[in-house]
Design a protein around this motif. Structure first.
Motif, PDB file in Angstrom:
ATOM      1  N   PHE A  26       0.829  -1.200   0.000  1.00 43.68           N
ATOM      2  CA  PHE A  26       0.000   0.000   0.000  1.00 43.68           C
ATOM      3  C   PHE A  26       0.867   1.255   0.000  1.00 43.68           C
ATOM      4  N   ARG A  27       2.073   1.145   0.560  1.00 39.10           N
ATOM      5  CA  ARG A  27       3.005   2.264   0.582  1.00 39.10           C
ATOM      6  C   ARG A  27       4.050   2.046  -0.507  1.00 39.10           C
ATOM      7  N   VAL A 146      -7.212  -3.859  -9.768  1.00 47.90           N
ATOM      8  CA  VAL A 146      -6.340  -3.639  -8.621  1.00 47.90           C
ATOM      9  C   VAL A 146      -6.358  -2.176  -8.190  1.00 47.90           C
ATOM     10  N   GLN A 147      -6.281  -1.262  -9.144  1.00 39.30           N
ATOM     11  CA  GLN A 147      -6.297   0.158  -8.802  1.00 39.30           C
ATOM     12  C   GLN A 147      -7.606   0.547  -8.115  1.00 39.30           C
ATOM     13  N   LYS A 148      -8.695   0.049  -8.626  1.00 41.22           N
ATOM     14  CA  LYS A 148      -9.996   0.342  -8.012  1.00 41.22           C
ATOM     15  C   LYS A 148     -10.081  -0.253  -6.617  1.00 41.22           C
ATOM     16  N   GLY A 154      -8.326   2.912   0.604  1.00 40.13           N
ATOM     17  CA  GLY A 154      -7.711   4.132   1.103  1.00 40.13           C
ATOM     18  C   GLY A 154      -6.367   4.481   0.514  1.00 40.13           C
ATOM     19  N   VAL A 155      -5.932   3.761  -0.526  1.00 41.03           N
ATOM     20  CA  VAL A 155      -4.659   4.069  -1.179  1.00 41.03           C
ATOM     21  C   VAL A 155      -4.922   5.122  -2.254  1.00 41.03           C
ATOM     22  N   ASN A 156      -4.375   6.313  -2.066  1.00 42.99           N
ATOM     23  CA  ASN A 156      -4.680   7.424  -2.982  1.00 42.99           C
ATOM     24  C   ASN A 156      -4.034   7.264  -4.350  1.00 42.99           C
TER      25      ASN A 156
END
Length: 227
Positions: A26-27, A146-148, A154-156
């Protein structure tokens, strides 16, 4: 006429520079390490059970989206790490009996006992999984899904490693359409992932090895295969 059933059981252990699942932190920029994999594969020629547990940690605390490709739609449920210990004990006992029967003396330890065929070690277990199963028809569909999904968590600015995208395209080209997505929370200390059981149809014994080409370090793989 008697029907003969052959049960083939083996325990394999080897080192690889890649692993069973692709990981998307996520990071961005966080490195994911998977030093150990353990799996039980049970296959009868058309259906397979894959029981999988891994050791994981990361360079910085983060959640991780793990991606597992499968040849058909799976049924997914929580497994038990105790299964690995039981299976290993059975193999070790059988190996000892066969050795005694045929007088094999190789591989004896210094105290006179025979070395086991393998052993199962675990770190601290980590908790709940957040699992989704998706059918993906092309590489762009995978990226969009995956992006959606990451944005919903909460991953911008979700970022999918390019090598992982390329491998996913290879899987899709080879006919793999089903993917299991699993979110786990990692820290810098190694922990053992809860075992997950996947049941799916396949005409070949299957274990996903090439999915991860972006992980750091080496992975030790322990497989118990029954077929």
């Amino acid at each position: 006429m008697k029907k003969i059933v052959l049960l083939f059981v083996m325990l394999l252990s080897f080192n690889l520079s890649f692993a069973d699942r692709g990981s998307i932190p996520f990071r961005p920029g966080v490195k994911i390490f998977e030093p150990n994999q353990r799996a039980i594969l049970a296959w009868n020629g058309y259906k397979q059970i894959l029981l999988l547990s891994t050791d994981l940690y990361s360079s910085q605390p983060t959640k991780v989206l793990e991606v597992l490709p499968l040849p058909s739609e799976p049924k997914v449920k929580k497994g038990s790490i105790e299964s690995f210990k039981v299976a290993t004990r059975i193999i070790n006992r059988s190996r000892f009996r066969v050795s005694n029967r045929f007088g094999f003396r190789r591989g004896l330890s210094r105290n006179g006992g025979r070395r086991p065929a393998g052993e199962v070690t675990f770190s601290k277990k980590i908790g709940a999984h957040d699992i989704s199963v998706a059918k993906v028809l092309d590489g762009n569909g995978f990226t969009n899904w995956v992006q959606k999904y990451l944005k919903s968590k909460g991953v911008n600015t979700p970022k999918i490693p390019k090598p992982l995208q390329n491998v996913i395209k290879e899987y899709i080209k080879e006919g793999f359409k089903w993917f299991v997505f699993d979110v786990v929370k990692l820290g810098t200390r190694r922990v053992t992932n809860d075992a997950i059981q996947y049941t799916f149809r396949t005409n070949k014994l299957y274990y996903p090895l090439k999915i991860t080409k972006t992980e750091t370090g080496f992975t030790r793989v322990n497989l118990i295969v029954l077929t």
